[in-house]
Design an enzyme around this catalytic site. Sequence first.
Site, PDB file in Angstrom:
ATOM      1  N   GLU A 182       0.954  -1.290   0.017  1.00 40.74           N
ATOM      2  CA  GLU A 182       0.156  -0.046  -0.098  1.00 40.74           C
ATOM      3  C   GLU A 182       0.920   1.135  -0.017  1.00 40.74           C
ATOM      4  OE1 GLU A 182      -4.317  -0.739   1.937  1.00 40.74           O
ATOM      5  OE2 GLU A 182      -3.198   0.723   2.954  1.00 40.74           O
ATOM      6  N   LYS A 202     -13.382   1.206  -2.418  1.00 41.65           N
ATOM      7  CA  LYS A 202     -14.449   1.406  -1.283  1.00 41.65           C
ATOM      8  C   LYS A 202     -15.799   1.968  -2.118  1.00 41.65           C
ATOM      9  CE  LYS A 202     -11.329   1.865   2.532  1.00 41.65           C
ATOM     10  NZ  LYS A 202     -10.684   2.706   3.636  1.00 41.65           N
ATOM     11  N   HIS A 215       8.772 -26.313   1.581  1.00 42.96           N
ATOM     12  CA  HIS A 215       7.792 -27.250   0.854  1.00 42.96           C
ATOM     13  C   HIS A 215       6.937 -26.649  -0.057  1.00 42.96           C
ATOM     14  CE1 HIS A 215      10.224 -30.134   3.419  1.00 42.96           C
ATOM     15  NE2 HIS A 215       9.971 -29.134   4.152  1.00 42.96           N
TER      16      HIS A 215
HETATM   17  O1  PA5 Z   1      -2.997   1.630   5.751  1.00 39.17           O
HETATM   18  C1  PA5 Z   1      -4.096   2.038   5.701  1.00 39.17           C
HETATM   19  O2  PA5 Z   1      -4.504   3.284   5.603  1.00 39.17           O
HETATM   20  C2  PA5 Z   1      -5.318   1.184   5.181  1.00 39.17           C
HETATM   21  O3  PA5 Z   1      -5.132  -0.308   5.143  1.00 39.17           O
HETATM   22  C3  PA5 Z   1      -6.565   1.220   6.504  1.00 39.17           C
HETATM   23  O4  PA5 Z   1      -5.842   0.859   7.699  1.00 39.17           O
HETATM   24  C4  PA5 Z   1      -7.745   0.478   6.110  1.00 39.17           C
HETATM   25  O5  PA5 Z   1      -8.091   0.796   4.854  1.00 39.17           O
HETATM   26  C5  PA5 Z   1      -8.713   0.588   7.305  1.00 39.17           C
HETATM   27  O6  PA5 Z   1      -8.836   1.889   7.240  1.00 39.17           O
HETATM   28  P1  PA5 Z   1      -9.687   2.598   8.391  1.00 39.17           P
HETATM   29  O7  PA5 Z   1      -8.610   2.474   9.576  1.00 39.17           O
HETATM   30  O8  PA5 Z   1     -10.037   4.203   8.056  1.00 39.17           O
HETATM   31  O9  PA5 Z   1     -10.909   1.647   8.790  1.00 39.17           O
END
Ligand code: PA5
Length: 459
Positions: free
Chosen positions: A290, A428, A312
């Site tokens: 990410e 989303k 394995h």
């Molecule tokens: O790293 C990030 O920003 C994302 O993976 C969020 O943690 C994830 O989408 C969840 O978002 P939120 O904490 O707003 O529910």
Amino acid sequence: MERLTLDVNGAFDPAAGGLARADLEAIAPRAREAFEAFETRRRAGEVGFADLPSDAAAAEAARALAGELASRFENLLVLGIGGSSLGGRAVVGALCDPFHNLLPAAARGGMRVFFPDNSDPATFAALLAALDLERTCFATVTKSGGTAETMSQHMVLRQRMVARFGEEGYRARCVLVTDPQKGVLRQIAVDEKLRALPLPASIGGRFSVLSAVGLLPAAAAGADVTALLAGAARTEARCRGGEVLENPALLYAAVLHLMDVRRGRRLHVLMPYADALRDLGDWFVQLWAESLGKNPGAGPTPIRAVGATDQHSSLQLMMEGPHDKLVTLVRVAAPRADVPIPLPEGYRGHADLAYLGGHTMGELIEAERRATAAALRRNGRPTVSLELPRLDAGALGELLMLLELAAAYAGGLYGVNAFDQPGVEAGKKYAQGLLGRPGYEKYRDELLGAPAPDPALVL
Ligand code: PA5
């Protein structure tokens, strides 16, 4: 004091298609820039994760709330997804007994902690059916406050808790971790008078493991969060300069980046030889993917593996498949426990087994790690080695901070913003459109307006 060691020799082995020292010298100015750019954003208060180890008040608030919940309940459900779940799960998985949730209370030293994470109704329904709700509380963790997976779980549990224990009973059983000011969950905290720990705006989800997001579940499970933060502080102190051969996180970021862009090793495998670090692998995958996967021209693909299990499975591909991987092997020098391997009298004549007798399982997994590292190099596959003296809270804190800082610096080297996730946000919106959220009709229409599938391609 023994500390985390990073050894990148395996990525500079000419026989393993490794880098040359000249590559490192050439990237040194850009590495310095990446370091400075990160420090500038940090000083401006835009990026706060590296300062979490010194936020004693935030740690104390998480510890106090965890202690209070533990004094009244046995089970804690952590409702969160992505960065709001993976960090806590990685810490609890690394520091608690492998069968923590199955142990009797006295042996556990903390609450049973569950991370349902996904919005798969089969898992969630099964978990709720398995738990005694009377002895269960939950922490809803979402920075934005509006994440559908998390908030749908929250709404389900809220309804069940209110139905069974009334509004007061629900209030006693529900705590929140969310943005200090913004978002619907912060509003809910006010309206419903719920206890809520803040997740500051400068801490993104995947960089939040050392905030209340990770500390609350870790402390509730009985992990030593003070030592965790002290370990992270040690790494942070080792990473205060922009020289690539002095700052371990910068060196790690530079080597992985160079391996990708100069040697085509764009798959970055993290392979700890410890089951306790299995969940850390998932956390790393999210952190690397990410943070760095931002455009078609940039973005290494992180992969989680576990030694010796994956010897394995995926190791065959790493050993002889395309030359596109760099494997980081993680060693825990002193395992928490060891098990001697006896040689039954009747097995002495079996040469295939007799050599194991008199060794320990710890010696076996260590020999497998060493052998795999050597075999990868001999097969022209570069490696990096991370070594923890032991797997305790301090060492884990060191490792978490090293990987977080490396992701931040790697963002600079790839020329991307490591702290946003526009691709996640797009998905989303489409899902919310499909579920009928007002204002999101255009996303629904776009999906529904997509060309019908070619029936010839559907069997
Ligand atoms: O790293 C990030 O920003 C994302 O993976 C969020 O943690 C994830 O989408 C969840 O978002 P939120 O904490 O707003 O529910």
